[in-house]
Design an enzyme around this catalytic site. Structure first.
Site, PDB file in Angstrom:
ATOM      1  N   SER A  85       0.836  -1.216   0.185  1.00 48.95           N
ATOM      2  CA  SER A  85      -0.016   0.017   0.039  1.00 48.95           C
ATOM      3  C   SER A  85       0.738   1.300  -0.064  1.00 48.95           C
ATOM      4  O   SER A  85       0.362   2.209   0.162  1.00 48.95           O
ATOM      5  CB  SER A  85      -0.913  -0.093   1.156  1.00 48.95           C
ATOM      6  OG  SER A  85      -0.181  -0.197   2.552  1.00 48.95           O
ATOM      7  N   THR A 187      -1.549   3.902   4.467  1.00 48.37           N
ATOM      8  CA  THR A 187      -0.562   4.790   4.268  1.00 48.37           C
ATOM      9  C   THR A 187       0.181   4.472   5.694  1.00 48.37           C
ATOM     10  O   THR A 187      -0.047   4.519   6.867  1.00 48.37           O
ATOM     11  CB  THR A 187      -1.526   6.039   4.429  1.00 48.37           C
ATOM     12  OG1 THR A 187      -2.230   6.091   3.297  1.00 48.37           O
ATOM     13  CG2 THR A 187      -0.414   7.268   4.726  1.00 48.37           C
ATOM     14  N   THR A 205       2.232   7.047   0.459  1.00 49.55           N
ATOM     15  CA  THR A 205       1.015   5.927   0.149  1.00 49.55           C
ATOM     16  C   THR A 205       1.071   5.850  -1.091  1.00 49.55           C
ATOM     17  O   THR A 205       1.501   6.470  -2.056  1.00 49.55           O
ATOM     18  CB  THR A 205      -0.200   6.498   0.734  1.00 49.55           C
ATOM     19  OG1 THR A 205      -1.179   5.467   0.750  1.00 49.55           O
ATOM     20  CG2 THR A 205      -0.872   7.580  -0.160  1.00 49.55           C
ATOM     21  N   ARG A 215      -6.158  10.321  -9.407  1.00 46.57           N
ATOM     22  CA  ARG A 215      -6.846  10.380  -8.143  1.00 46.57           C
ATOM     23  C   ARG A 215      -5.826  10.966  -7.121  1.00 46.57           C
ATOM     24  O   ARG A 215      -4.774   9.948  -6.980  1.00 46.57           O
ATOM     25  CB  ARG A 215      -7.610   9.317  -7.740  1.00 46.57           C
ATOM     26  CG  ARG A 215      -8.378   9.623  -6.365  1.00 46.57           C
ATOM     27  CD  ARG A 215      -7.437   8.827  -5.327  1.00 46.57           C
ATOM     28  NE  ARG A 215      -8.262   8.865  -4.075  1.00 46.57           N
ATOM     29  CZ  ARG A 215      -7.790   8.518  -2.728  1.00 46.57           C
ATOM     30  NH1 ARG A 215      -6.329   8.011  -2.770  1.00 46.57           N
ATOM     31  NH2 ARG A 215      -8.287   8.665  -1.626  1.00 46.57           N
ATOM     32  N   GLY A 217      -5.185  11.596  -3.054  1.00 46.12           N
ATOM     33  CA  GLY A 217      -5.822  11.573  -1.629  1.00 46.12           C
ATOM     34  C   GLY A 217      -5.238  12.633  -0.529  1.00 46.12           C
ATOM     35  O   GLY A 217      -4.814  13.606  -1.269  1.00 46.12           O
ATOM     36  N   ASP A 218      -5.600  12.243   0.551  1.00 46.02           N
ATOM     37  CA  ASP A 218      -5.380  13.501   1.651  1.00 46.02           C
ATOM     38  C   ASP A 218      -3.593  13.375   1.867  1.00 46.02           C
ATOM     39  O   ASP A 218      -2.981  14.430   2.267  1.00 46.02           O
ATOM     40  CB  ASP A 218      -5.744  13.367   3.024  1.00 46.02           C
ATOM     41  CG  ASP A 218      -5.792  11.726   3.559  1.00 46.02           C
ATOM     42  OD1 ASP A 218      -5.712  10.958   2.632  1.00 46.02           O
ATOM     43  OD2 ASP A 218      -5.290  11.563   4.691  1.00 46.02           O
ATOM     44  N   THR A 238      -4.791   8.753   8.268  1.00 45.07           N
ATOM     45  CA  THR A 238      -4.930   7.602   7.360  1.00 45.07           C
ATOM     46  C   THR A 238      -6.361   7.186   7.029  1.00 45.07           C
ATOM     47  O   THR A 238      -7.261   7.771   7.713  1.00 45.07           O
ATOM     48  CB  THR A 238      -4.147   6.270   8.017  1.00 45.07           C
ATOM     49  OG1 THR A 238      -4.058   5.219   7.160  1.00 45.07           O
ATOM     50  CG2 THR A 238      -4.570   5.855   9.321  1.00 45.07           C
ATOM     51  N   GLY A 239      -6.683   6.358   6.038  1.00 43.19           N
ATOM     52  CA  GLY A 239      -8.034   6.226   5.673  1.00 43.19           C
ATOM     53  C   GLY A 239      -8.296   6.704   4.529  1.00 43.19           C
ATOM     54  O   GLY A 239      -7.467   7.033   3.599  1.00 43.19           O
ATOM     55  N   HIS A 240      -9.806   6.972   4.541  1.00 40.30           N
ATOM     56  CA  HIS A 240     -10.283   7.490   3.178  1.00 40.30           C
ATOM     57  C   HIS A 240      -9.968   9.141   2.977  1.00 40.30           C
ATOM     58  O   HIS A 240     -10.502   9.877   3.792  1.00 40.30           O
ATOM     59  CB  HIS A 240     -11.788   6.949   3.336  1.00 40.30           C
ATOM     60  CG  HIS A 240     -12.445   5.850   2.960  1.00 40.30           C
ATOM     61  ND1 HIS A 240     -12.031   4.856   3.944  1.00 40.30           N
ATOM     62  CD2 HIS A 240     -12.676   5.293   1.905  1.00 40.30           C
ATOM     63  CE1 HIS A 240     -12.421   3.852   3.380  1.00 40.30           C
ATOM     64  NE2 HIS A 240     -12.720   3.862   2.282  1.00 40.30           N
ATOM     65  N   GLY A 241      -8.859   9.207   2.078  1.00 37.62           N
ATOM     66  CA  GLY A 241      -8.503  10.592   1.986  1.00 37.62           C
ATOM     67  C   GLY A 241      -9.571  11.623   1.603  1.00 37.62           C
ATOM     68  O   GLY A 241      -9.343  12.852   1.996  1.00 37.62           O
TER      69      GLY A 241
END
Ligand code: SD4
Length: 331
Positions: A85, A187, A205, A215, A217-218, A238-241
């Site tokens: 990842s 991440t 990440t 795309r 993310g954060d 961490t997680g859904h950016g």
């Protein structure tokens, strides 16, 4: 606790009353007597953080700079093809390209980031080169790759057979459905406080597996995936950016710490803001995970998540290597 709450309220009220920016209270916060154990200490998201912290510790134990520690620490995970990842071996986007995102920030607000970088194993070091060797703070895509090559980074194929196999299986249904809390899906965000009291952070990440091409993310967005303020503290996400960006999560955590909240309280408040935005949009958050991790300038730390299952690795003189399960907002 009560006092801290009042302090928070008065800080926010002052901000809302336009007389003061929340940052005006920073000086006051930093002058408060330090309560924490101090440094060195290093924290990293998820279980692979244990290995990363070991590497960072080699720098911290020799009185080294927190910035070097976080760069060296996360590089270990980026370079490991088994960790699928982050960096080399990361899962590709839906078109089969491994695209990497990373950012780094030090105690003096120096920042550097790369977005959607392909073919380079260690995007965190490219982010640091952006920070130190260019007049800019972010380079993306082809330009980031050209810059990396000009700096002597090697062009490599990052798609390992196992990731390619998974991608080909995924193509059969092509359904974008990230699964939460899958180790190897996440991440690495690392925060360090060195023996001289300097804070730094790094975040790197391959992003959400099978994302759309392009795309972001954060994780490489300063303020969203990572933020460091030497007076207030440091945070990573961490997680859904997409959800973290919506509340500029890491900056929010640090700002809450500047108001006097402890690291875990600040993380919890930021998770609550994310929950609020879900409710506002009438969206279901069952399949979403968010975790924040924070470190104060005096060495206190804390974390909070939307769902159960998030953990982080800690290393300090008192704690030679430990994985800590994080409390969650949702049952
Ligand atoms: C992203 N925040 O690209 C990253 C992914 C991640 O745990 O952290 N997964 O949105």
């Amino acid at each position: 606790m009560g006092n801290r709450r009042n302090f928070l309220k008065s800080g926010l009220a002052a901000a809302a009353g336009l007389a003061l920016s929340p940052w005006n209270t920073l000086e006051a916060a930093s002058k408060k007597k330090a309560k924490g154990p101090g440094g060195p200490v290093v924290l990293s998201t998820w279980k692979f953080g244990i290995k990363a912290n070991e590497e960072a510790w080699k720098v911290l134990a020799q009185n080294g700079y927190a910035l070097d520690a976080v760069e060296q620490g996360v590089r270990i995970i980026e370079s490991d093809p088994e960790e699928r990842s982050v960096g080399y071996g990361g899962r590709p986007d839906r078109d089969g390209h491994v695209t990497l995102d990373a950012c780094i920030m030090d105690d003096k607000a120096n920042i550097g980031a790369v977005l959607c970088l392909e073919h380079i194993k260690n995007p965190i070091s490219v982010a640091r080169a952006v920070m130190e060797k260019t007049p800019h703070v972010i380079l993306a895509g082809e330009g980031a790759l050209q810059f990396a090559l000009s700096q002597g980074f090697k062009k490599e194929n990052l798609l390992v057979p196992e990731s390619e196999r998974e991608w080909r299986t995924w193509l059969k249904n092509s359904e974008y459905k990230p699964i939460i809390n899958i180790e190897n899906h996440d991440t690495i965000g690392m925060l360090a406080l060195d023996a001289q009291g300097r804070l730094s952070g790094a975040c790197t990440t391959s992003g959400m597996a099978f994302k759309m091409r392009g795309r972001i993310g954060d994780s490489p967005i300063i303020g969203a995936g990572l933020y460091v303020d030497q007076d207030a503290g440091a945070a990573v996400a961490t997680g859904h950016g997409e959800e973290v960006i919506r509340v500029v999560g890491s900056h929010l955590v640090v700002m809450l710490m500047s108001q006097g909240l402890a690291p875990d309280e600040a993380c919890k408040e930021a998770v609550k803001q994310i929950e609020k935005k879900f409710r506002l949009r009438g969206k279901d958050m069952k399949e979403t995970q968010i975790g924040f991790l924070a470190l104060s300038p005096d060495g206190r730390y804390g974390a909070y998540a939307l769902q159960k299952g998030f953990n982080f690795a800690l290393k300090s003189k008192a704690e030679p290597g430990k994985l800590i399960n994080v409390p969650a907002l949702l049952p």
